[in-house]
Design an enzyme around this catalytic site. Sequence first.
Site, mmCIF file in Angstrom:
data_model
loop_
_atom_site.group_PDB
_atom_site.id
_atom_site.type_symbol
_atom_site.label_atom_id
_atom_site.label_comp_id
_atom_site.label_asym_id
_atom_site.label_seq_id
_atom_site.Cartn_x
_atom_site.Cartn_y
_atom_site.Cartn_z
ATOM 1 N N LYS A 8 0.763 -1.137 0.030
ATOM 2 C CA LYS A 8 -0.031 0.041 0.115
ATOM 3 C C LYS A 8 0.899 1.130 -0.092
ATOM 4 O O LYS A 8 2.149 1.145 0.567
ATOM 5 C CB LYS A 8 -1.028 -0.053 1.153
ATOM 6 C CG LYS A 8 -0.483 -0.035 2.527
ATOM 7 C CD LYS A 8 0.018 1.326 3.118
ATOM 8 C CE LYS A 8 0.872 1.259 4.418
ATOM 9 N NZ LYS A 8 1.703 2.413 4.962
ATOM 10 N N ASP A 136 -2.571 -2.045 9.690
ATOM 11 C CA ASP A 136 -2.754 -1.917 8.347
ATOM 12 C C ASP A 136 -3.152 -3.318 7.694
ATOM 13 O O ASP A 136 -3.263 -3.273 6.347
ATOM 14 C CB ASP A 136 -1.188 -1.717 7.495
ATOM 15 C CG ASP A 136 -0.732 -0.093 7.825
ATOM 16 O OD1 ASP A 136 -1.677 0.676 8.163
ATOM 17 O OD2 ASP A 136 0.306 -0.080 7.907
#
Length: 310
Positions: A8, A136
Amino acid sequence: MSVRVPAKVNLQLSVGPLRPDGFHSLATVFQAVSLHDVVTITPSGDWRVVPAGPLKHKVPTDSTNLALRAAQAVMDRYELEEDPLEITISKDIPVAGGMAGGSADAAATIVACDALWELDLEPDEMAELAAGLGSDVAFALIGGNALGTGRGEQLVPVLARHRTFHWVFAMSNRGLSTPAVFSECDRMRVAEAGPHGATSHPEPEADPNVLSALRSGVPEELAAALTNDLQNAAFSLRPDLEKLLDAGLALGALGGTVSGSGPTLAFLVPDRAAALDLSVGLTATGLADEVRWATGPVPGAHVVTGYGLG
Ligand code: C5P
């Protein structure tokens, strides 16, 4: 059972106050990008992590490995009596790079366990397991573009034009510790506020400029909207990164930002040709240990069939 999972980049990372649980409240917009790890789980006599792939030397094989902890968390949560697993991690996402490499492997492992043990978990159940492992991990399950609040684990997908963005990532062999970067951010805020300044930071919110850039799909707009409250803290700990950011911008990137808590720098470029040009230019500066290009958004963790065959 093999699962492919993306890295990401944070298009926005706004850091709010430190919470009593030791985490900061965040407003962050994630985009999943096309650097992938593949996690393969196989029933085995004992628990084992087998590193593979280009960055295999960076994969921890002890109990700190988040993929291992993810598999054991699934087993504990559902009181399963399955055989232990051999977990092969084919690693292409930088470790301690601000691209959620370890978190991605944990997300992939949850999806792999769900498939191997035929648990048929609902997305909510997977997200809850993910949140227990790291801030995350839940995003790596869903991928795409998403707004994260809370400590980053409460997610809503962001409405976006179907449009591919082109990124160049400049990586560093030396990782940065996420807690150290958050602490440095707190320290700098206190120092900037001075003895009579505000002691607490306001609750962060989604940045309308980032959301609107994703809706329009115009890379120049997104480049102008990139923000990261951890950037100055990362620069404070690693002054060389600021030079790298300047070099990327001077070489024609539309915009650039530290990815997450760094040290990876993410540069947005208009198209694939520009990505190749910038990759060559950045490599020539010698300021980055490795330069990669990728596109986003891409889907989250998903089972792949036929992986490793032939
Ligand atoms: O959740 P994760 O394991 O990724 O977090 C690593 C560390 O980063 C936390 O222990 C904390 O020090 C810091 N962190 C934070 N606020 C967040 C996310 C992470 O302070 N929202």
